[in-house]
Design an enzyme around this catalytic site. Structure first.
Site, PDB file in Angstrom:
ATOM      1  N   PRO A 118       0.825  -1.220   0.000  1.00  0.00           N
ATOM      2  CA  PRO A 118       0.000   0.000   0.000  1.00  0.00           C
ATOM      3  C   PRO A 118       0.857   1.268   0.000  1.00  0.00           C
ATOM      4  CG  PRO A 118      -0.196  -1.190   2.092  1.00  0.00           C
ATOM      5  CD  PRO A 118       0.567  -2.071   1.165  1.00  0.00           C
ATOM      6  N   GLU A 159       3.350  -7.060   7.974  1.00  0.00           N
ATOM      7  CA  GLU A 159       3.594  -5.626   7.751  1.00  0.00           C
ATOM      8  C   GLU A 159       4.477  -5.366   6.532  1.00  0.00           C
ATOM      9  OE1 GLU A 159       2.019  -3.203   9.601  1.00  0.00           O
ATOM     10  OE2 GLU A 159       0.974  -4.956  10.398  1.00  0.00           O
ATOM     11  N   ARG A 161      -4.718  -9.079 -19.999  1.00  0.00           N
ATOM     12  CA  ARG A 161      -5.687  -8.779 -21.051  1.00  0.00           C
ATOM     13  C   ARG A 161      -5.105  -7.862 -22.124  1.00  0.00           C
ATOM     14  NH1 ARG A 161      -8.142  -3.916 -20.525  1.00  0.00           N
ATOM     15  NH2 ARG A 161     -10.140  -4.404 -21.469  1.00  0.00           N
ATOM     16  N   ASP A 190     -10.968   1.481 -23.763  1.00  0.00           N
ATOM     17  CA  ASP A 190     -11.043   1.359 -22.314  1.00  0.00           C
ATOM     18  C   ASP A 190     -10.988   2.705 -21.629  1.00  0.00           C
ATOM     19  OD1 ASP A 190     -11.003  -1.382 -22.444  1.00  0.00           O
ATOM     20  OD2 ASP A 190      -8.869  -1.566 -22.011  1.00  0.00           O
TER      21      ASP A 190
HETATM   22 CL1  6GU Z   1      -0.352  -3.885  -3.305  1.00  0.00          CL
HETATM   23  N1  6GU Z   1      -0.922  -4.611  -0.832  1.00  0.00           N
HETATM   24  C1  6GU Z   1      -1.622  -4.485   0.314  1.00  0.00           C
HETATM   25  N2  6GU Z   1      -1.361  -5.317   1.330  1.00  0.00           N
HETATM   26  N3  6GU Z   1      -2.561  -3.581   0.485  1.00  0.00           N
HETATM   27  C2  6GU Z   1      -2.796  -2.780  -0.536  1.00  0.00           C
HETATM   28  C3  6GU Z   1      -2.122  -2.846  -1.745  1.00  0.00           C
HETATM   29  C4  6GU Z   1      -1.174  -3.786  -1.867  1.00  0.00           C
HETATM   30  N4  6GU Z   1      -2.592  -1.901  -2.573  1.00  0.00           N
HETATM   31  C5  6GU Z   1      -3.517  -1.280  -1.884  1.00  0.00           C
HETATM   32  N5  6GU Z   1      -3.656  -1.789  -0.668  1.00  0.00           N
END
Ligand code: 6GU
Length: 255
Positions: free
Chosen positions: A89, A116, A158, A173
Site C-alpha cells: 500500500p 507488515e 488482457r 477502455d
Molecule cells: Cl499492493 N498490498 C496491500 N497489502 N494492500 C494494498 C495494496 C497492496 N494496494 C492497496 N492496498
C-alpha cells in the site's frame, strides 16, 4: 510473457486458471510459475516472519527466505532478468499506463507479502541490480499482496497480444492513452430495446456512427465529472474539441 509469483499462499492464485487469463495460459501466451516462499525457510516451523526492529505492532517478513526464493527464480533463466513488482500500500499507484508498461515486458516477478511487509533490505539488494517497483493498487489496506497480484496480472494479461481477440480491443477502455485518457467509459446497452419501461437511448439505435461516437463521448465526460472530478482537471485541453468545451461549460466545469 513469463510471470513468477512467490507467496506463502500459492493456492490463492487458483483464479488465474479461469476465464481470459486461464485461456491465455492454455494458449501459451502467458506462462505462470507459482512458488511457495516457505520452501526457502529452513527451520522446523518454516518461519518467514519476525518482530520489527524498533518495536511496534505486527510482524515483518524475514529477508533470507525471500533472497533465496528470488535467487532461485532468477536462476531459471540466466540470459534474462525479470522486472520485480513488490505489492505494497506504500507503493506508486498501479495505473493503466503501468499495466501497459508491464505488458511490454517479457518477464515479471511478483512478491506479495503478508504481515507488515518485507524487510526493506530485500528491495535494496535487488533494486541495485534489477528494476524493482513497489506498487499499490489503491488507497486502502489489504491483508496481503496476493489479491493485488491477481488484479495486476488480470490488467496486464488482457493487454497481451492475442488475449482479447479481434472482437474487442483495449483502445476504448477507460484510462486508455489517447481518446479515453483521463475519461471514464459511459453506459452500455444491449437488447431488448425496452426493458421494464427503460428504453435504450434512441441515438444508439440510429445507425448514425458519427452521432453515436459524439454521444458516447458526452456520456464519458458527464460520468467522469460526476464520479471522478479530479480526472477532468487532468484532461489535456488540447484533446478537447469545441463540443467537449461546450458540454463542460454546461456542467459548470470550464471557465
Ligand atoms: Cl499492493 N498490498 C496491500 N497489502 N494492500 C494494498 C495494496 C497492496 N494496494 C492497496 N492496498
Amino acid at each position: 510473457m513469463r510471470i513468477d509469483i512467490i507467496s506463502i499462499f500459492p493456492e490463492y492464485f487458483a483464479p488465474l486458471g479461469v476465464s481470459l487469463i486461464g485461456k491465455a495460459r492454455e494458449r501459451g501466451i502467458l506462462d505462470v510459475h507459482l512458488h511457495q516462499l516457505r520452501d526457502w525457510a529452513h527451520d522446523v516451523h518454516r518461519t518467514v516472519d519476525d518482530t520489527p526492529y524498533g518495536g511496534g505492532p505486527g510482524m515483518v517478513m524475514k529477508p533470507e527466505p525471500w533472497g533465496e526464493a528470488i535467487d532461485a527464480v532468477l536462476a531459471a533463466d540466466q540470459d534474462a532478468r525479470p522486472r520485480i513488482i513488490v505489492p505494497t500500500p506504500s507503493g506508486v499507484p498501479f495505473t493503466q499506463r503501468l499495466a501497459m508498461e508491464y505488458a511490454a515486458e517479457p518477464w515479471l516477478l511478483f512478491t506479495p507479502a503478508r504481515y507488515e511487509g518485507i524487510d526493506s533490505r530485500v528491495m535494496a539488494e535487488y533494486g541495485s541490480r534489477l528494476r524493482v517497483d513497489e506498487v499499490s493498487i489503491g488507497d486502502y489496506v489489504l491483508a496481503g499482496g496476493e489479491a493485488a497480484v491477481l488484479v495486476m496480472v488480470e490488467a496486464v494479461g488482457r493487454l497481451l497480444p492475442g488475449v482479447l481477440g479481434n472482437a474487442r480491443s483495449a483502445v476504448d477502455d477507460s484510462f486508455a492513452p489517447g481518446e479515453m485518457e483521463n475519461l471514464l467509459e459511459g453506459p452500455v446497452y444491449t437488447k431488448p430495446p425496452e426493458w421494464r419501461g427503460h428504453e435504450v437511448p434512441e441515438i444508439l439505435l440510429s445507425g448514425h456512427h458519427g452521432k453515436i461516437a459524439r454521444w458516447r463521448r458526452d456520456e464519458a465526460l458527464r460520468r467522469t465529472a460526476r464520479n471522478r472530478a479530479e480526472l477532468l482537471a487532468a484532461l489535456d485541453p488540447a484533446t478537447l474539441d469545441k463540443h467537449d468545451r461546450r458540454l463542460l461549460a454546461e456542467l459548470g466545469l470550464l471557465p
